[in-house]
Design a protein around this motif. Sequence first.
Motif, PDB file in Angstrom:
ATOM      1  N   UNK A 185     -23.744  12.202  27.638  1.00  0.00           N
ATOM      2  CA  UNK A 185     -25.027  12.380  26.604  1.00  0.00           C
ATOM      3  C   UNK A 185     -24.732  11.261  25.572  1.00  0.00           C
ATOM      4  N   UNK A 186     -25.838  10.546  25.286  1.00  0.00           N
ATOM      5  CA  UNK A 186     -25.700   9.661  24.049  1.00  0.00           C
ATOM      6  C   UNK A 186     -25.234   8.365  24.377  1.00  0.00           C
ATOM      7  N   UNK A 187     -24.533   8.272  25.653  1.00  0.00           N
ATOM      8  CA  UNK A 187     -24.091   6.736  26.031  1.00  0.00           C
ATOM      9  C   UNK A 187     -25.229   6.070  26.564  1.00  0.00           C
TER      10      UNK A 187
ATOM     11  N   UNK B 149     -26.389   0.046  19.268  1.00  0.00           N
ATOM     12  CA  UNK B 149     -24.924   0.397  18.970  1.00  0.00           C
ATOM     13  C   UNK B 149     -24.175  -0.064  18.132  1.00  0.00           C
ATOM     14  N   UNK B 150     -24.533  -1.334  17.689  1.00  0.00           N
ATOM     15  CA  UNK B 150     -23.873  -2.066  16.440  1.00  0.00           C
ATOM     16  C   UNK B 150     -24.110  -1.373  15.275  1.00  0.00           C
ATOM     17  N   UNK B 151     -22.951  -1.533  14.608  1.00  0.00           N
ATOM     18  CA  UNK B 151     -23.434  -0.839  13.308  1.00  0.00           C
ATOM     19  C   UNK B 151     -23.107  -1.838  11.938  1.00  0.00           C
ATOM     20  N   UNK B 152     -22.556  -2.949  12.564  1.00  0.00           N
ATOM     21  CA  UNK B 152     -22.234  -4.036  11.369  1.00  0.00           C
ATOM     22  C   UNK B 152     -23.499  -4.868  10.832  1.00  0.00           C
ATOM     23  N   UNK B 153     -23.309  -6.115  10.301  1.00  0.00           N
ATOM     24  CA  UNK B 153     -24.247  -6.560   9.709  1.00  0.00           C
ATOM     25  C   UNK B 153     -25.338  -7.501  10.646  1.00  0.00           C
TER      26      UNK B 153
ATOM     27  N   UNK C  46     -13.549   5.688  23.016  1.00  0.00           N
ATOM     28  CA  UNK C  46     -14.959   6.125  22.726  1.00  0.00           C
ATOM     29  C   UNK C  46     -15.783   5.298  23.753  1.00  0.00           C
ATOM     30  N   UNK C  47     -16.674   5.830  24.754  1.00  0.00           N
ATOM     31  CA  UNK C  47     -17.408   5.442  25.483  1.00  0.00           C
ATOM     32  C   UNK C  47     -18.525   4.500  24.771  1.00  0.00           C
ATOM     33  N   UNK C  48     -18.727   3.365  25.071  1.00  0.00           N
ATOM     34  CA  UNK C  48     -19.758   2.617  24.228  1.00  0.00           C
ATOM     35  C   UNK C  48     -21.029   2.279  24.998  1.00  0.00           C
TER      36      UNK C  48
END
Length: 477
Positions: free
Chosen positions: A399-401, A280-284, A211-213
């Motif tokens: 798109x979205x990156x 980008x980050x989803x964690x804590x 996945x492109x980050x």
Amino acid sequence: MPTTKKFLLVQLIIILMFSSASLRSQTARPDGEKKLAHDIYKEFVEIQSGFTTGATTPVAEAAASRLRAAGFPDSDIFVGGANPKKANLVVRYHGTGTLKPLLLLAHIDVVEAKREDWSMDPFQLIERDGFFYGRGTGDDKAQAAIWIANLIQYKKEGFKPDRDIIVALTADEEGGGPFNGVAWLLKNHRDLIDAEFALNEGGWGEESKGKKISNDLQVSEKYVANFRLEVRNKGGHSSMPVPDNAIYRLAAALQRLSNFGFPLKTNEVTAAYFQQMAKIETGPMKEDLAKASNGSQEAMQRLAAATPAWNATLRTTCVATLLEGGHAMNALPQLAAATVNCRVLPEDSVDYVHSTLQKVVADDQVNVKILGEPAPGPASALRPDVVQAVGRATEALWPGVPVVPIMVMGATDGKALRIAGIPTYGVQGIFFDRDDIRFHGRDERLRVQSFYEGQAFLYEAVKTLSKSAAVAKVDVH
Ligand SMILES: [Zn+2]
């Protein structure tokens, strides 16, 4: 960072996100252009241009003959360098001259590669399982080949830029030293490469688990400063020790250093980096990333504690790396010394780091001396036209990156250009798996699709940047 500037930056990123959402473009150039880029890439990779055993001159000459065949006049092509084996190539594609030139840089030397260390011949471009293998496939012959292929295409199309586009393929980035092409060109032929700003290696696309980050835009680099901490003492027989001992003094000084941290802070680049990472980050850590970008000390402390990379992004660091001392098992030491390696934020001066170390050591018997002549490299301002052109081309292809501005801990030729007053941006649009970066290592490779996407990305970004309209659309001063 002044609040107004930060506000403008936020505004800019928002404009970027919305203005480009509807754009879509092809993820690869037409077949003929792909073939040309591939053929140049293959030719470059298969010329051995290892830093110590190879030569860059045949690469520079190969590029020159491609350009001549495409109709570039000899007067616009320069081949030369510090040494007959270490030539650089510079070519100029003329624009209307409304704007100052744009410099496109790539180095054509590579890190050594031994056949026995590799699973295949490192100096053959081998396409296997969707990858191009070979030394320099990633660092940095893909970008070098793409610059040349795209320049030839612009000429073929009759593209008329508002500024000259200069491509420089240079020697000896990997080892630096006396034959470094950028340093040599700046010193001997500054006119050939003088530009309003430059694009270079140093920022690539990050991919994780397919996945492109992010598409990274490298804007600044930390610089290195080494110090020697030295204690001298008259010494004596070890059977009659005295409290004043060189090793103990040094050890105590190093202990104080180990407990010290330089202030945590952000600059224009790292604040923008943390802001994008927060998306980008989803964690804590998501919330702390956003808070850190707004200057929260508590959030910065938690980030610095979370990973060495964030710690190094948020502050200048100094760490003991070498130790020496004593001269006999049965003698009190007359000398104890340590080397301290500092990685300095671009906005911190050598004097500041030096005086801070003296304060931390807090012992006038411990001499703190600078080694060599550290050369601070300034950050390049986040130019709206660059951020916008890179953002648009990124959104059109992927798109979205997000585009993430970064400051790196290592060094590229970009530093020499920035010191010389040419702001330099590391951007490639070539994606690599961030868990499998093989630059300088064995079986270096680059995904075939990423190569062609990089070609398409750079084709668009450079075109946008060489037209004056690029600047007008963003309301940032
Ligand atoms: Zn490189």
